[in-house]
Motif scaffolding. Structure first.
Motif, PDB file in Angstrom:
ATOM      1  N   SER A 256       0.854  -1.184   0.000  1.00 18.22           N
ATOM      2  CA  SER A 256       0.000   0.000   0.000  1.00 18.22           C
ATOM      3  C   SER A 256       0.893   1.238   0.000  1.00 18.22           C
ATOM      4  CB  SER A 256      -0.889  -0.002   1.253  1.00 18.22           C
ATOM      5  OG  SER A 256      -1.616   1.191   1.358  1.00 18.22           O
ATOM      6  N   PRO A 257       0.587   2.248  -0.846  1.00 18.81           N
ATOM      7  CA  PRO A 257      -0.528   2.314  -1.783  1.00 18.81           C
ATOM      8  C   PRO A 257      -0.347   1.353  -2.955  1.00 18.81           C
ATOM      9  CG  PRO A 257       0.928   4.183  -2.085  1.00 18.81           C
ATOM     10  CD  PRO A 257       1.430   3.463  -0.880  1.00 18.81           C
ATOM     11  N   ALA A 258      -1.465   1.069  -3.588  1.00 12.61           N
ATOM     12  CA  ALA A 258      -1.463   0.129  -4.704  1.00 12.61           C
ATOM     13  C   ALA A 258      -2.390   0.627  -5.798  1.00 12.61           C
ATOM     14  CB  ALA A 258      -1.906  -1.256  -4.226  1.00 12.61           C
ATOM     15  N   ILE A 259      -2.155   0.163  -7.008  1.00 13.76           N
ATOM     16  CA  ILE A 259      -3.028   0.463  -8.145  1.00 13.76           C
ATOM     17  C   ILE A 259      -3.791  -0.808  -8.488  1.00 13.76           C
ATOM     18  CG2 ILE A 259      -3.148   1.196 -10.544  1.00 13.76           C
ATOM     19  CD1 ILE A 259      -0.608   2.770 -10.149  1.00 13.76           C
ATOM     20  N   ILE A 260      -5.093  -0.797  -8.248  1.00 17.06           N
ATOM     21  CA  ILE A 260      -5.953  -1.946  -8.505  1.00 17.06           C
ATOM     22  C   ILE A 260      -7.051  -1.538  -9.482  1.00 17.06           C
ATOM     23  CG2 ILE A 260      -7.429  -3.714  -7.502  1.00 17.06           C
ATOM     24  CD1 ILE A 260      -4.561  -3.928  -6.572  1.00 17.06           C
ATOM     25  N   ASN A 261      -7.106  -2.228 -10.615  1.00 16.08           N
ATOM     26  CA  ASN A 261      -8.118  -1.938 -11.642  1.00 16.08           C
ATOM     27  C   ASN A 261      -8.122  -0.464 -12.045  1.00 16.08           C
ATOM     28  OD1 ASN A 261      -8.964  -4.627 -11.582  1.00 16.08           O
ATOM     29  ND2 ASN A 261     -10.444  -4.231  -9.951  1.00 16.08           N
ATOM     30  N   LYS A 303       5.564  11.657  -6.864  1.00 14.83           N
ATOM     31  CA  LYS A 303       5.045  10.748  -7.889  1.00 14.83           C
ATOM     32  C   LYS A 303       6.015   9.602  -8.160  1.00 14.83           C
ATOM     33  CE  LYS A 303       1.454  13.364  -8.395  1.00 14.83           C
ATOM     34  NZ  LYS A 303       0.153  12.961  -7.840  1.00 14.83           N
ATOM     35  N   GLN A 304       6.768   9.211  -7.121  1.00 18.67           N
ATOM     36  CA  GLN A 304       7.695   8.091  -7.254  1.00 18.67           C
ATOM     37  C   GLN A 304       7.086   6.882  -6.566  1.00 18.67           C
ATOM     38  OE1 GLN A 304      11.289   9.986  -5.566  1.00 18.67           O
ATOM     39  NE2 GLN A 304      12.205   9.736  -7.578  1.00 18.67           N
ATOM     40  N   TRP A 305       6.723   5.902  -7.346  1.00 21.86           N
ATOM     41  CA  TRP A 305       6.108   4.711  -6.784  1.00 21.86           C
ATOM     42  C   TRP A 305       7.171   3.796  -6.198  1.00 21.86           C
ATOM     43  CZ3 TRP A 305       1.125   3.436  -5.919  1.00 21.86           C
ATOM     44  CH2 TRP A 305       0.156   4.279  -6.469  1.00 21.86           C
ATOM     45  N   PRO A 306       7.003   3.349  -4.959  1.00 22.34           N
ATOM     46  CA  PRO A 306       7.999   2.467  -4.338  1.00 22.34           C
ATOM     47  C   PRO A 306       7.953   1.033  -4.853  1.00 22.34           C
ATOM     48  CG  PRO A 306       6.167   2.828  -2.831  1.00 22.34           C
ATOM     49  CD  PRO A 306       5.917   3.714  -4.020  1.00 22.34           C
ATOM     50  N   ARG A 307       6.913   0.692  -5.596  1.00 19.15           N
ATOM     51  CA  ARG A 307       6.801  -0.652  -6.157  1.00 19.15           C
ATOM     52  C   ARG A 307       6.483  -0.552  -7.642  1.00 19.15           C
ATOM     53  NH1 ARG A 307       2.753  -3.636  -4.745  1.00 19.15           N
ATOM     54  NH2 ARG A 307       1.500  -1.995  -3.818  1.00 19.15           N
ATOM     55  N   GLY A 308       6.983  -1.518  -8.394  1.00 15.67           N
ATOM     56  CA  GLY A 308       6.731  -1.555  -9.826  1.00 15.67           C
ATOM     57  C   GLY A 308       7.972  -1.208 -10.638  1.00 15.67           C
ATOM     58  N   PHE A 309       7.993  -1.666 -11.901  1.00 17.47           N
ATOM     59  CA  PHE A 309       9.158  -1.508 -12.752  1.00 17.47           C
ATOM     60  C   PHE A 309       8.746  -1.138 -14.171  1.00 17.47           C
ATOM     61  CE2 PHE A 309      10.323  -4.204  -9.263  1.00 17.47           C
ATOM     62  CZ  PHE A 309      11.608  -3.794  -8.937  1.00 17.47           C
ATOM     63  N   HIS A 310       9.748  -0.742 -14.955  1.00 20.45           N
ATOM     64  CA  HIS A 310       9.495  -0.288 -16.315  1.00 20.45           C
ATOM     65  C   HIS A 310       8.894  -1.389 -17.188  1.00 20.45           C
ATOM     66  CE1 HIS A 310      13.396  -2.268 -16.418  1.00 20.45           C
ATOM     67  NE2 HIS A 310      13.209  -2.466 -17.702  1.00 20.45           N
ATOM     68  N   GLN A 313       4.088  -2.958 -14.038  1.00 25.34           N
ATOM     69  CA  GLN A 313       3.104  -1.921 -13.734  1.00 25.34           C
ATOM     70  C   GLN A 313       3.477  -1.249 -12.421  1.00 25.34           C
ATOM     71  OE1 GLN A 313      -1.008  -3.186 -13.597  1.00 25.34           O
ATOM     72  NE2 GLN A 313      -1.590  -1.474 -12.268  1.00 25.34           N
ATOM     73  N   PHE A 314       3.486   0.064 -12.400  1.00 25.94           N
ATOM     74  CA  PHE A 314       3.783   0.794 -11.178  1.00 25.94           C
ATOM     75  C   PHE A 314       2.660   0.584 -10.164  1.00 25.94           C
ATOM     76  CE2 PHE A 314       6.563   3.178 -14.063  1.00 25.94           C
ATOM     77  CZ  PHE A 314       7.725   3.170 -13.320  1.00 25.94           C
ATOM     78  N   GLY A 315       3.060   0.498  -8.898  1.00 29.14           N
ATOM     79  CA  GLY A 315       2.096   0.267  -7.841  1.00 29.14           C
ATOM     80  C   GLY A 315       1.728  -1.183  -7.658  1.00 29.14           C
ATOM     81  N   VAL A 316       2.399  -2.069  -8.385  1.00 33.88           N
ATOM     82  CA  VAL A 316       2.092  -3.505  -8.325  1.00 33.88           C
ATOM     83  C   VAL A 316       3.409  -4.269  -8.260  1.00 33.88           C
ATOM     84  CG1 VAL A 316       1.061  -5.458  -9.551  1.00 33.88           C
ATOM     85  CG2 VAL A 316      -0.044  -3.232  -9.623  1.00 33.88           C
ATOM     86  N   GLY A 317       3.420  -5.336  -7.474  1.00 35.09           N
ATOM     87  CA  GLY A 317       4.577  -6.216  -7.476  1.00 35.09           C
ATOM     88  C   GLY A 317       5.579  -5.920  -6.390  1.00 35.09           C
TER      89      GLY A 317
END
Length: 353
Positions: A256-261, A303-310, A313-317
């Motif tokens: 969290s935070p996360a991007i869901i749907n 606007k730097q997401w701590p999770r996700g890669f190029h 998907q940002f905000g996931v994983g």
């Protein structure tokens, strides 16, 4: 025509073989580390990861991933054992971006982190290793646990697996990684290693699953389920207290935070469980660091997401370099570590012969 097909197959195979390290993860044999009494990747190997993130990881002594401190340890630094699963292991990022390297840098080289995290592990795997390390000659000043998913601690007590698959180790050592990966892709689903149902006839495809993605916040936990999870958590934390007298620090960094749907979910759906964990930890004398605010601020302000890669998907994983920097900064600044002596030998235990 047969000659052309043969030459084409050989040439295509050679091109794939030469370029595969750029695109295919590596398969490394596992060996038993007596000091940890656990299976680890082979020290000295270079482990490639390509599916989420793009990085090479050097496997250090005792199977530690990344820029781990050399053995014997420097007696003038604080030594922390880092425990966790793949989120703490950090094979998705380069060695200088992992928790161990960033904490060492942010602490002005005062703190050495020994990354004992392994993908797929939970508390039932960490606790026996803690016992084994305490019987070794390795000096530790504290244990650090990266808590990302509650399934790592809300587990019934069980024995860890200590049996290596000799056939897999032979295959990993003898065959090229691209051939192993191609075989897995054909024979298994690739995600849960279940055998794939190969289909060669024409006709409609019947779906066996009608499940849809559900946002974590939309899942309602039943009271008896919550009580059961708290009970298992309490038992495991009590086991930890019984097995070590060293300070224990929990870094709470949930998904969290996360991007869901397509929507950003800011709230932690397991906040009630975290509150219960804080109460249990306080009674046992464990330190708990809540990193949710720092993770949210990184997204809100920079606007730097701590999770996700190029390549995902940002905000996931898994956590990326930004997330590990936040975690490392909190660990390097923890006040409990300032009280630890730089040249303490009180925690050194002579190895059993």
């Amino acid at each position: 025509m047969i000659l052309r097909w043969t030459i084409g197959c050989i040439a295509g195979l050679l091109i794939i073989a030469v370029t595969s390290p750029c695109f295919v993860r590596s398969y490394t044999p596992r060996v038993v580390q007596p000091q940890r009494n656990a299976l680890t990747l082979q020290p000295g190997a270079e482990y490639r990861w390509r599916s989420e993130g793009y990085a090479n990881t050097q496997i250090g002594p005792l199977g530690m991933p990344g820029a781990s401190p050399p053995l014997p340890l420097n007696p003038s630094t604080v030594h922390l054992a880092l425990w966790g699963d793949s989120q703490a292991e950090g094979v998705c990022v380069a060695d200088d971006q992992k928790i161990a390297a960033q904490t060492h840098h942010l602490s002005a080289e005062r703190i050495d982190v020994l990354p004992f995290a392994r993908s797929g592990d939970d508390c039932n795997d960490w606790l026996p290793q803690i016992t084994s390390l305490q019987r070794s000659s390795i000096k530790l000043d504290a244990h650090v646990f990266l808590l990302v998913e509650w399934s790592d601690w809300c587990q019934p007590v069980r024995q860890p697996s200590s049996i290596t698959d000799q056939q897999f180790d032979w295959v990993a050592e003898q065959l090229p990684a691209f051939l192993i990966q191609a075989t897995r892709n054909v024979l298994t689903t690739g995600t849960d290693n279940q055998f794939r149902r190969l289909r060669f006839r024409p006709g409609p495809i019947t779906s066996n699953s009608s499940a849809t993605a559900v946002a974590p916040a939309a899942v309602t936990e039943q009271p008896d389920q919550w009580t059961s999870r708290v009970a298992m958590l309490a038992v495991q934390l009590a086991r930890l207290k019984h097995q070590t007298r060293l300070p224990c620090i929990f870094l709470y960094a949930p998904l969290s935070p996360a991007i869901i749907n397509g929507d950003i979910l800011w709230d932690d759906p397991d906040d009630d469980l975290f509150q219960a964990m804080q109460s249990i930890a306080a009674e046992l004398g464990f330190d708990v660091v809540d990193l949710r605010h720092q993770m949210q601020q990184s997204v809100r302000t920079g606007k730097q997401w701590p999770r996700g890669f190029h390549n995902g998907q940002f905000g996931v994983g898994h956590y990326n370099a930004v997330g590990y920097r936040i975690i490392s900064a909190a660990l390097a600044a923890h006040p409990r570590l300032d009280a630890l002596p730089l040249t303490s030998t009180a925690n050194t235990v002579t190895a059993e012969r």
